[in-house]
Motif scaffolding. Sequence first.
Motif, PDB file in Angstrom:
ATOM      1  N   MET A  12      16.483  -0.413  26.400  1.00 54.20           N
ATOM      2  CA  MET A  12      15.557  -1.220  25.971  1.00 54.20           C
ATOM      3  C   MET A  12      14.436  -0.545  25.065  1.00 54.20           C
ATOM      4  O   MET A  12      14.153   0.718  25.257  1.00 54.20           O
ATOM      5  CB  MET A  12      14.838  -1.679  27.157  1.00 54.20           C
ATOM      6  CG  MET A  12      13.609  -2.772  27.176  1.00 54.20           C
ATOM      7  SD  MET A  12      12.955  -3.199  28.493  1.00 54.20           S
ATOM      8  CE  MET A  12      11.215  -2.431  28.042  1.00 54.20           C
ATOM      9  N   LYS A  13      13.820  -1.289  24.189  1.00 54.51           N
ATOM     10  CA  LYS A  13      12.631  -0.818  23.501  1.00 54.51           C
ATOM     11  C   LYS A  13      11.589  -1.731  23.777  1.00 54.51           C
ATOM     12  O   LYS A  13      11.777  -2.969  23.364  1.00 54.51           O
ATOM     13  CB  LYS A  13      12.929  -0.742  22.124  1.00 54.51           C
ATOM     14  CG  LYS A  13      12.069  -0.293  20.816  1.00 54.51           C
ATOM     15  CD  LYS A  13      12.630  -0.032  19.599  1.00 54.51           C
ATOM     16  CE  LYS A  13      12.827  -1.169  18.813  1.00 54.51           C
ATOM     17  NZ  LYS A  13      13.147  -0.849  17.530  1.00 54.51           N
ATOM     18  N   ALA A  14      10.408  -1.453  24.009  1.00 58.25           N
ATOM     19  CA  ALA A  14       9.100  -2.020  23.907  1.00 58.25           C
ATOM     20  C   ALA A  14       8.333  -1.859  22.785  1.00 58.25           C
ATOM     21  O   ALA A  14       8.049  -0.514  22.797  1.00 58.25           O
ATOM     22  CB  ALA A  14       8.605  -2.130  25.362  1.00 58.25           C
ATOM     23  N   SER A  15       7.812  -2.665  22.056  1.00 57.74           N
ATOM     24  CA  SER A  15       6.825  -2.419  21.096  1.00 57.74           C
ATOM     25  C   SER A  15       5.611  -3.280  21.088  1.00 57.74           C
ATOM     26  O   SER A  15       5.822  -4.389  21.905  1.00 57.74           O
ATOM     27  CB  SER A  15       7.481  -2.865  19.764  1.00 57.74           C
ATOM     28  OG  SER A  15       8.673  -2.046  19.670  1.00 57.74           O
ATOM     29  N   TRP A  16       4.306  -2.543  20.679  1.00 60.29           N
ATOM     30  CA  TRP A  16       3.122  -3.687  20.889  1.00 60.29           C
ATOM     31  C   TRP A  16       2.295  -2.809  19.820  1.00 60.29           C
ATOM     32  O   TRP A  16       2.701  -1.462  19.346  1.00 60.29           O
ATOM     33  CB  TRP A  16       2.644  -3.247  22.171  1.00 60.29           C
ATOM     34  CG  TRP A  16       2.308  -1.941  22.510  1.00 60.29           C
ATOM     35  CD1 TRP A  16       1.061  -1.281  22.417  1.00 60.29           C
ATOM     36  CD2 TRP A  16       3.270  -1.261  23.383  1.00 60.29           C
ATOM     37  NE1 TRP A  16       1.123   0.200  23.090  1.00 60.29           N
ATOM     38  CE2 TRP A  16       2.301   0.096  23.815  1.00 60.29           C
ATOM     39  CE3 TRP A  16       4.593  -1.293  23.895  1.00 60.29           C
ATOM     40  CZ2 TRP A  16       3.053   1.109  24.566  1.00 60.29           C
ATOM     41  CZ3 TRP A  16       5.078  -0.266  24.663  1.00 60.29           C
ATOM     42  CH2 TRP A  16       4.263   0.863  25.036  1.00 60.29           C
ATOM     43  N   ASP A  17       1.375  -3.477  19.344  1.00 60.09           N
ATOM     44  CA  ASP A  17       0.546  -2.976  18.189  1.00 60.09           C
ATOM     45  C   ASP A  17      -0.471  -2.064  18.514  1.00 60.09           C
ATOM     46  O   ASP A  17      -0.713  -1.103  18.033  1.00 60.09           O
ATOM     47  CB  ASP A  17      -0.213  -4.379  17.428  1.00 60.09           C
ATOM     48  CG  ASP A  17       0.994  -4.962  16.705  1.00 60.09           C
ATOM     49  OD1 ASP A  17       1.958  -4.466  16.231  1.00 60.09           O
ATOM     50  OD2 ASP A  17       0.614  -6.278  16.492  1.00 60.09           O
ATOM     51  N   SER A  18      -1.146  -2.291  19.549  1.00 66.80           N
ATOM     52  CA  SER A  18      -2.213  -1.228  20.071  1.00 66.80           C
ATOM     53  C   SER A  18      -2.574  -1.883  21.591  1.00 66.80           C
ATOM     54  O   SER A  18      -1.977  -2.877  21.995  1.00 66.80           O
ATOM     55  CB  SER A  18      -3.471  -1.541  19.314  1.00 66.80           C
ATOM     56  OG  SER A  18      -4.237  -3.065  19.519  1.00 66.80           O
ATOM     57  N   PRO A  19      -2.902  -0.974  22.451  1.00 65.94           N
ATOM     58  CA  PRO A  19      -3.653   0.289  21.934  1.00 65.94           C
ATOM     59  C   PRO A  19      -2.695   1.463  22.020  1.00 65.94           C
ATOM     60  O   PRO A  19      -1.463   1.186  22.354  1.00 65.94           O
ATOM     61  CB  PRO A  19      -4.704   0.643  23.064  1.00 65.94           C
ATOM     62  CG  PRO A  19      -4.492  -0.172  24.414  1.00 65.94           C
ATOM     63  CD  PRO A  19      -3.664  -1.208  23.766  1.00 65.94           C
ATOM     64  N   GLU A  20      -2.916   2.579  21.806  1.00 64.08           N
ATOM     65  CA  GLU A  20      -1.946   3.847  21.714  1.00 64.08           C
ATOM     66  C   GLU A  20      -2.006   4.205  23.484  1.00 64.08           C
ATOM     67  O   GLU A  20      -2.816   5.013  23.861  1.00 64.08           O
ATOM     68  CB  GLU A  20      -2.237   4.960  20.944  1.00 64.08           C
ATOM     69  CG  GLU A  20      -1.358   5.991  21.056  1.00 64.08           C
ATOM     70  CD  GLU A  20      -1.831   7.157  20.111  1.00 64.08           C
ATOM     71  OE1 GLU A  20      -0.960   8.452  20.260  1.00 64.08           O
ATOM     72  OE2 GLU A  20      -2.572   6.916  19.106  1.00 64.08           O
ATOM     73  N   VAL A  21      -0.967   3.838  24.079  1.00 62.47           N
ATOM     74  CA  VAL A  21      -0.926   3.904  25.526  1.00 62.47           C
ATOM     75  C   VAL A  21       0.573   4.440  25.659  1.00 62.47           C
ATOM     76  O   VAL A  21       1.600   3.926  24.930  1.00 62.47           O
ATOM     77  CB  VAL A  21      -1.385   3.074  26.352  1.00 62.47           C
ATOM     78  CG1 VAL A  21      -2.739   3.018  26.402  1.00 62.47           C
ATOM     79  CG2 VAL A  21      -0.632   1.697  26.208  1.00 62.47           C
ATOM     80  N   TYR A  22       0.929   4.629  26.786  1.00 61.42           N
ATOM     81  CA  TYR A  22       2.401   5.153  27.246  1.00 61.42           C
ATOM     82  C   TYR A  22       2.607   4.558  28.687  1.00 61.42           C
ATOM     83  O   TYR A  22       1.878   4.792  29.402  1.00 61.42           O
ATOM     84  CB  TYR A  22       2.489   6.827  27.231  1.00 61.42           C
ATOM     85  CG  TYR A  22       1.973   7.245  25.962  1.00 61.42           C
ATOM     86  CD1 TYR A  22       2.670   7.396  24.871  1.00 61.42           C
ATOM     87  CD2 TYR A  22       0.655   7.615  25.692  1.00 61.42           C
ATOM     88  CE1 TYR A  22       2.425   8.139  23.862  1.00 61.42           C
ATOM     89  CE2 TYR A  22       0.258   8.110  24.542  1.00 61.42           C
ATOM     90  CZ  TYR A  22       1.303   8.318  23.480  1.00 61.42           C
ATOM     91  OH  TYR A  22       0.777   8.644  22.425  1.00 61.42           O
ATOM     92  N   TYR A  23       4.027   4.075  28.820  1.00 59.33           N
ATOM     93  CA  TYR A  23       4.292   3.771  30.217  1.00 59.33           C
ATOM     94  C   TYR A  23       5.361   4.758  30.784  1.00 59.33           C
ATOM     95  O   TYR A  23       5.779   5.543  30.385  1.00 59.33           O
ATOM     96  CB  TYR A  23       4.801   2.350  30.041  1.00 59.33           C
ATOM     97  CG  TYR A  23       6.098   2.392  29.400  1.00 59.33           C
ATOM     98  CD1 TYR A  23       7.639   2.362  30.055  1.00 59.33           C
ATOM     99  CD2 TYR A  23       5.990   1.831  27.922  1.00 59.33           C
ATOM    100  CE1 TYR A  23       8.621   2.153  29.299  1.00 59.33           C
ATOM    101  CE2 TYR A  23       7.362   1.929  27.356  1.00 59.33           C
ATOM    102  CZ  TYR A  23       8.466   1.992  27.912  1.00 59.33           C
ATOM    103  OH  TYR A  23       9.938   1.650  27.043  1.00 59.33           O
ATOM    104  N   SER A  24       5.552   4.593  32.237  1.00 61.47           N
ATOM    105  CA  SER A  24       6.144   5.421  33.138  1.00 61.47           C
ATOM    106  C   SER A  24       7.446   4.757  33.678  1.00 61.47           C
ATOM    107  O   SER A  24       8.175   5.573  34.186  1.00 61.47           O
ATOM    108  CB  SER A  24       5.466   6.192  33.914  1.00 61.47           C
ATOM    109  OG  SER A  24       4.648   5.103  34.814  1.00 61.47           O
ATOM    110  N   GLU A  25       7.622   3.557  33.758  1.00 60.83           N
ATOM    111  CA  GLU A  25       8.569   2.796  34.333  1.00 60.83           C
ATOM    112  C   GLU A  25       8.671   1.429  34.075  1.00 60.83           C
ATOM    113  O   GLU A  25       8.113   0.736  33.486  1.00 60.83           O
ATOM    114  CB  GLU A  25       8.071   2.722  36.099  1.00 60.83           C
ATOM    115  CG  GLU A  25       9.146   2.174  37.089  1.00 60.83           C
ATOM    116  CD  GLU A  25       8.901   2.107  38.314  1.00 60.83           C
ATOM    117  OE1 GLU A  25       9.561   1.606  39.275  1.00 60.83           O
ATOM    118  OE2 GLU A  25       7.336   2.272  38.570  1.00 60.83           O
TER     119      GLU A  25
END
Length: 116
Positions: A12-25
């Motif tokens: 899976m690939k998740a994309s978003w424009d902003s903000p610059e953040v990271y997910y763990s699960e």
Amino acid sequence: NETGETVYLTHMKASWDSPEVYYSEITLRVLGGNNYGTIWHCEEHNNVRLGSGEVAMFNQGKVVALPPQRNVRVEIRGFRASRQYPGGGSANIRNTGFTIEFWAAPLKYEPMFVPG
């Protein structure tokens, strides 16, 4: 899944424009079908969270069977300002638009000849 056959999801690939953040699960449930629970977690990938546009290969080669005419519910959890798990301040991205892209395995593997 609007096809007439079961699709086997692997990435899976998740994309978003902003903000610059990271997910763990990532968790996933097939509506009217199986609850696959956590399909990707950064603890199985050297504690490195993923950011926008990065590809998550489902943990331990887990494959999700998506029958015809079924939908999935995806939850992306643990958004933080830091790529490294478990640190980093929390991030509120409730009003951020996402694009989710799934990759699927073929129904069967075909041998491939690579000329040498």
